[in-house]
Scaffold this active site. Structure first.
Site, PDB file in Angstrom:
ATOM      1  N   LEU A  41      35.362  49.742  46.716  1.00 63.14           N
ATOM      2  CA  LEU A  41      36.618  49.847  45.970  1.00 63.14           C
ATOM      3  C   LEU A  41      36.473  49.306  44.556  1.00 63.14           C
ATOM      4  O   LEU A  41      35.950  48.215  44.345  1.00 63.14           O
ATOM      5  CB  LEU A  41      37.728  49.086  46.703  1.00 63.14           C
ATOM      6  CG  LEU A  41      39.106  49.047  46.040  1.00 63.14           C
ATOM      7  CD1 LEU A  41      40.220  49.133  47.090  1.00 63.14           C
ATOM      8  CD2 LEU A  41      39.304  47.773  45.194  1.00 63.14           C
ATOM      9  N   ASP A  44      40.901  46.823  38.786  1.00 60.69           N
ATOM     10  CA  ASP A  44      41.172  46.496  37.391  1.00 60.69           C
ATOM     11  C   ASP A  44      39.950  46.536  36.477  1.00 60.69           C
ATOM     12  O   ASP A  44      38.895  45.987  36.817  1.00 60.69           O
ATOM     13  CB  ASP A  44      41.744  45.078  37.279  1.00 60.69           C
ATOM     14  CG  ASP A  44      42.954  44.833  38.139  1.00 60.69           C
ATOM     15  OD1 ASP A  44      43.396  45.754  38.839  1.00 60.69           O
ATOM     16  OD2 ASP A  44      43.457  43.694  38.113  1.00 60.69           O
ATOM     17  N   GLN A  60      36.781  45.082  38.686  1.00 58.28           N
ATOM     18  CA  GLN A  60      36.978  44.491  39.997  1.00 58.28           C
ATOM     19  C   GLN A  60      36.322  45.391  41.037  1.00 58.28           C
ATOM     20  O   GLN A  60      36.551  46.602  41.061  1.00 58.28           O
ATOM     21  CB  GLN A  60      38.469  44.358  40.290  1.00 58.28           C
ATOM     22  CG  GLN A  60      39.162  43.279  39.483  1.00 58.28           C
ATOM     23  CD  GLN A  60      38.852  41.899  40.011  1.00 58.28           C
ATOM     24  OE1 GLN A  60      39.456  41.421  40.961  1.00 58.28           O
ATOM     25  NE2 GLN A  60      37.882  41.228  39.405  1.00 58.28           N
TER      26      GLN A  60
END
Length: 486
Positions: A41, A44, A60
């Site tokens: 995943l 940001d 992130q």
């Protein structure tokens, strides 16, 4: 010097990348020119900076699953904002003050070094949260030495206190943090420093029930305060705003306030909140000032907790991407977003149509179809109640002149229905569309409004269909765009 735990986490993440590399590469929704995670995943954008002639964009990253968890900082670099190279992992949650995640933050250059500021997230066995603002320093912008916490949670706030953005004004450094007051109000909180290590709490500069704003969400994430064209702009991502007509229709929002920051009195007098993007997927953007003097923005083309389990890319062990980079301009108190000029390097196989005319019957223009394309439509004149563009059967852009409403429709990721996002638009004279294999970004009137969204559906359909309820004419230029990511 890396700790043994840090080395272990780095190796585990690299093993995950290698393990799923082939599966990830087979996903037909893998993008051609948007930044994506190699596995797991992405959310940001972090630490966006032009450092020693190179653009650095951190992000992130949870390499171990397509869910939010103990975040790392992934790292890309580019000389031109178009061709990106994956660098070694910058940060892993290896130390006591960040063991549940190296959360979002920013980067600055000082004395030839890169300083990363980020939030260390810690949870105990009962799920209680602690938060620390942390620092890491690098000589080369690639390898980082952690310095540990530099700011602890002040009185008056919950542990939802994160996402430091740092800049210099005069001879002082400043840092703004997204926060939640103990009363459950979203806040943007200011600190100052002379040396980047010792920080003084100055207080909140904006938030719910401040400056006449009234109630305005329970948490403000990812603040970014900068000067643009003689005014100060505060971008924030508030959580907890209730939908109001066409406004605030995503689970969480991103927008901005324009005003004047008084550093001496620690006040930010500002106007109203304006949403930055009108699409389904846009959150937590971050800007930087590059050596050309441009204020450039990247956003995360996603929304936390909104329909994430229904993304089809999860079957291929990855999720989410960034927007294309955008140059910001302030016109008449409003932020305009334009694709950076460097993106023209992606163009190949261009085609031009002059004075295209539509009168009710849907048409496809030969050679305009494609799933990785850029389209500019201008010189638009219309006498119609409705103008539509269908994009690969996955999305539709609609402009309704009588109502002065622009709309983006797509099939819901979660349910078998069509969903829509809207914005008011006085007139439509230009469309600039970036279409990729599973995304669309539509810039209206040179960036007056923008729709950014992920779109999924039939991977075969590459049709682009124009239709109207009356007469419309326009000029059109189209380019096929190169693939720069695997």
């Amino acid at each position: 010097m890396k700790s043994e735990r840090e080395k272990e986490l780095f190796n585990q993440a690299y093993e995950e990348v290698e393990k799923y590399k082939v599966i990830v590469s087979k996903d037909p929704f893998r993008l051609n020119y948007h930044i994506m995670p190699p596995v797991g995943l992405l959310n940001d954008p972090n630490g966006f900076i032009h450092f020693k002639g190179v653009y650095h964009l951190f992000y992130q990253w949870n390499p171990f699953e397509t869910k939010h968890g103990a975040k790392f900082w992934g790292h890309y670099t580019s000389a031109d904002l178009v061709h990106w190279e994956h660098q070694p992992i910058a940060l892993a949650p290896s130390e006591w003050y960040e063991k549940n995640g190296c959360y979002s933050g920013s980067a600055i250059e000082h004395e030839g070094k890169m300083f990363l500021f980020y939030t260390g997230n810690v949870k105990d066995e009962e799920g209680n949260r602690k938060t620390y603002q942390c620092l890491a320093v690098s000589e080369d912008g690639i390898h980082f030495e952690k310095k540990g916490p530099i700011i602890h949670l002040p009185n008056g706030y919950t542990a939802h206190f994160r996402d430091p953005k740092v800049w210099k004004k005069g001879d002082a450094w400043y840092l703004v943090i997204g926060a939640q007051s103990e009363k459950g109000e979203g806040r943007a909180v200011l600190y100052s420093s002379k040396d980047l290590y010792t920080w003084e709490y100055l207080g909140p500069i904006a938030g719910g029930n401040i400056n006449g704003l009234g109630e305005f969400g329970y948490m403000w994430e990812c603040p970014d305060l900068f000067e643009l064209d003689g005014q100060d702009v505060l971008i924030v991502s508030p959580q907890g705003l209730k939908p109001r007509g066409y406004l605030y229709n995503n689970l969480y929002q991103t927008g901005y306030f324009v005003g004047r920051m008084d550093y001496e009195n620690v006040t930010f007098e500002h106007g109203g909140f304006v949403e930055l993007d009108r699409g389904f997927d846009f959150y937590a953007p971050q800007t930087t000032l590059d050596k050309k003097g441009r204020r450039i923005l990247f956003g995360w083309m996603g929304i936390p907790e909104e329909n994430e389990p229904f993304h089809p890319t999860i079957d291929y062990h990855w999720i989410h991407c960034m927007t294309i980079p955008r140059k910001l301009e302030l016109k008449h108190g409003k932020l305009y977003q334009k694709p950076v000029e460097e993106l023209q390097k992606l163009r190949e196989k261009g085609i031009t149509y002059l004075d295209v005319r539509i009168n009710g019957k849907p048409i496809e223009l030969e050679l305009v179809n494609g799933k990785s394309v850029e389209i500019i439509i201008d010189s638009i004149t219309y006498d119609t109640e409705r103008f539509e563009i269908s994009l690969n059967g996955k999305a539709r852009f609609i402009y309704t002149p009588s109502k002065k409403i622009a709309t983006l429709e797509r099939k819901s990721l979660k349910e078998d229905k069509i969903e829509a996002r809207h914005c008011e638009l006085e007139s439509l004279h230009k469309l600039h569309i970036f279409l990729d294999s599973s995304s669309v970004e539509i810039f209206l009137n040179d960036g007056e409004e923008v729709f950014s969204s992920r779109i999924f559906g039939n991977v075969i359909d590459e049709s682009i269909v124009f239709s109207s309820a009356g007469e419309i004419s326009f000029n059109l230029r189209k380019w096929t765009l190169k693939k720069v990511f695997d």
